[in-house]
Design an enzyme around this catalytic site. Structure first.
Site, PDB file in Angstrom:
ATOM      1  N   TYR A 118      22.870  30.666   2.366  1.00 53.83           N
ATOM      2  CA  TYR A 118      23.905  31.454   1.159  1.00 53.83           C
ATOM      3  C   TYR A 118      23.851  32.560   2.452  1.00 53.83           C
ATOM      4  O   TYR A 118      22.305  33.289   1.865  1.00 53.83           O
ATOM      5  CB  TYR A 118      23.938  31.477  -0.180  1.00 53.83           C
ATOM      6  CG  TYR A 118      25.068  31.931  -0.203  1.00 53.83           C
ATOM      7  CD1 TYR A 118      26.007  31.807  -1.141  1.00 53.83           C
ATOM      8  CD2 TYR A 118      24.524  33.321  -0.516  1.00 53.83           C
ATOM      9  CE1 TYR A 118      27.049  32.716  -1.471  1.00 53.83           C
ATOM     10  CE2 TYR A 118      25.884  34.462  -1.444  1.00 53.83           C
ATOM     11  CZ  TYR A 118      26.978  33.649  -1.531  1.00 53.83           C
ATOM     12  OH  TYR A 118      28.226  34.543  -2.063  1.00 53.83           O
ATOM     13  N   GLU A 205      31.583  34.755   3.575  1.00 51.25           N
ATOM     14  CA  GLU A 205      30.596  34.031   2.534  1.00 51.25           C
ATOM     15  C   GLU A 205      30.577  32.143   3.702  1.00 51.25           C
ATOM     16  O   GLU A 205      31.625  31.627   3.266  1.00 51.25           O
ATOM     17  CB  GLU A 205      31.180  33.815   1.573  1.00 51.25           C
ATOM     18  CG  GLU A 205      30.043  32.839   0.554  1.00 51.25           C
ATOM     19  CD  GLU A 205      30.657  32.269  -0.705  1.00 51.25           C
ATOM     20  OE1 GLU A 205      30.519  33.367  -2.497  1.00 51.25           O
ATOM     21  OE2 GLU A 205      31.951  31.895  -1.060  1.00 51.25           O
TER      22      GLU A 205
END
Length: 395
Positions: A118, A205
């Protein structure tokens, strides 16, 4: 402004971030044609069919399917296109799926050789600097990672001069990478930051950012928010806006230069000035109601903007009353009052009670205009009067 995954990947690709081959499709037939090209050109043995809506959590909601042949691609495209996809971010109403991307499969979930990470970039408002947030445990359950194992969430604050190579190397090291994957991750982090800065993003993101069995790094998914106040510098990015994905009341408000945010309450409010709007919502709450919206008509309120505000608020079936709270500083109260009367007559049958509170320049004259209009509009001068009228209406 939010954009779709496929659009976000185009921005990433322009900066050199590696992304899987993908093609946009609006019909099952287009999805099959796209899959043929990807199978032939990439040599992959699987294809991801992914719903394109402005929401995360699409996989858990059934909006992402993995296909291994053209028949499966067609079947999954038929399932996803036209569905109302409900995720934890869309709320119970969900979002209608109008398009999908057909994406090259680069890994098989569950294999030991593949790793998901992530990585996101956003502004740290406490320090006024951008920050890279990352974790070696990426994937659909990143929220659980943050809640249960916060020690696996790392942060790297970036100097205004930009991300430094030693910082990108530290990120790659903390992610447990080495050799080829380490080098590719360093380049990827620098390219991600370039995407973030040159496009004036408020959020970038990537989840997951994947290391394949060949030690290659790919941005498999991407979420991008563009800073609205910077769009004047990026007319090309403003073209990426998809109004079908936005709340239609907010779209209409924007077209009328109104600052509007829909809420879940039962009292609509129309105010001039963001601070006064916040205070008005407090008044509504203290009076036993719940604000149905935030609506700032700005300092130049007139009949046109007031009428637009009325129309937008009345589209909400939960609204039981409307409170108009105007401070006459930049604009005179009698002018706003005349606008309320004109808008009321223009729209016609307004079935909910309307309370107008005016204070400031020509407040008395404005109150007299409303009182003498013959319309079913209650007027007030003090905040307490307005609060009492709201309480009487909603209780």
């Amino acid at each position: 402004m939010n954009i779709h995954e496929y659009q976000a990947k185009q921005l990433l690709q322009e900066s050199g971030v590696p992304v899987p081959m993908s093609i946009l499709a609006y019909t099952p037939e287009e999805a099959v044609d796209a899959a043929k090209k990807i199978f032939e050109q990439s040599g992959t043995n699987e294809i991801a069919v992914k719903a394109q809506i402005h929401s995360g959590g699409r996989g858990k909601g059934g909006g992402v399917k993995i296909a291994h042949n053209l028949d499966e691609v067609e079947r999954y495209a038929k399932q996803i296109l036209g569905m109302t996809l409900i995720t934890h971010q869309t709320g119970p109403a969900g979002k209608f799926v109008r398009k999908v991307i057909v994406q090259q499969g680069i890994y098989k979930p569950g294999t030991s050789e593949v790793k998901e990470y992530y990585v996101s970039i956003l502004l740290n408002r406490a320090t006024g600097r951008n920050m890279i947030v990352y974790s070696p445990q990426g994937g659909m359950d990143i929220e659980a990672v943050a809640a249960q194992t916060p020690e696996l969430i790392y942060k790297e604050e970036i100097h205004p001069l930009g991300v430094q190579v030693f910082q990108a190397r530290r990120i790659a090291f903390n992610l447990g990478l080495k050799d080829k994957a380490f080098s590719q991750m360093v380049k990827c982090v620098i390219a991600m930051y370039d995407t973030y800065i040159k496009n004036d993003l408020s959020l970038l993101e990537i989840n997951p950012l994947v290391k394949t069995s060949n030690e290659d790094i790919f941005a498999v998914d991407a979420k991008v928010n563009i800073e609205d106040n910077a769009l004047y510098r990026h007319p090309n990015l403003e073209l990426l806006r998809d109004k079908d994905e936005e709340d239609q009341a907010e779209v209409e408000a924007g077209e009328n230069n109104l600052n509007f945010v829909k809420l879940d309450g039962n009292v609509g409010c129309m105010v001039n000035g963001a601070g006064l709007a916040m205070a008005t919502m407090d008044i509504i709450k203290l009076s036993g109601g719940d604000p149905a919206n935030f609506l700032d008509v700005g300092g130049g309120a007139n009949a046109k903007t007031v009428a637009a505000g009325f129309r937008i608020i009345l589209k909400d079936p939960n609204v039981k009353a409307i409170l108009i709270n105007i401070f006459g500083g930049i604009v005179r109260c009698d002018r706003v009052a005349q606008g309320v009367v004109d808008a009321y007559k223009e729209i016609g049958n307004i079935s909910v009670p309307v309370i107008v509170r005016l204070q400031g320049t020509n407040a008395k004259e404005g109150k007299d205009l409303i009182d003498q209009s013959g319309l079913k509009v209650s007027s007030a001068i003090s905040l307490q009067e307005a609060a009492d009228l709201v309480k009487k209406t909603v209780n």
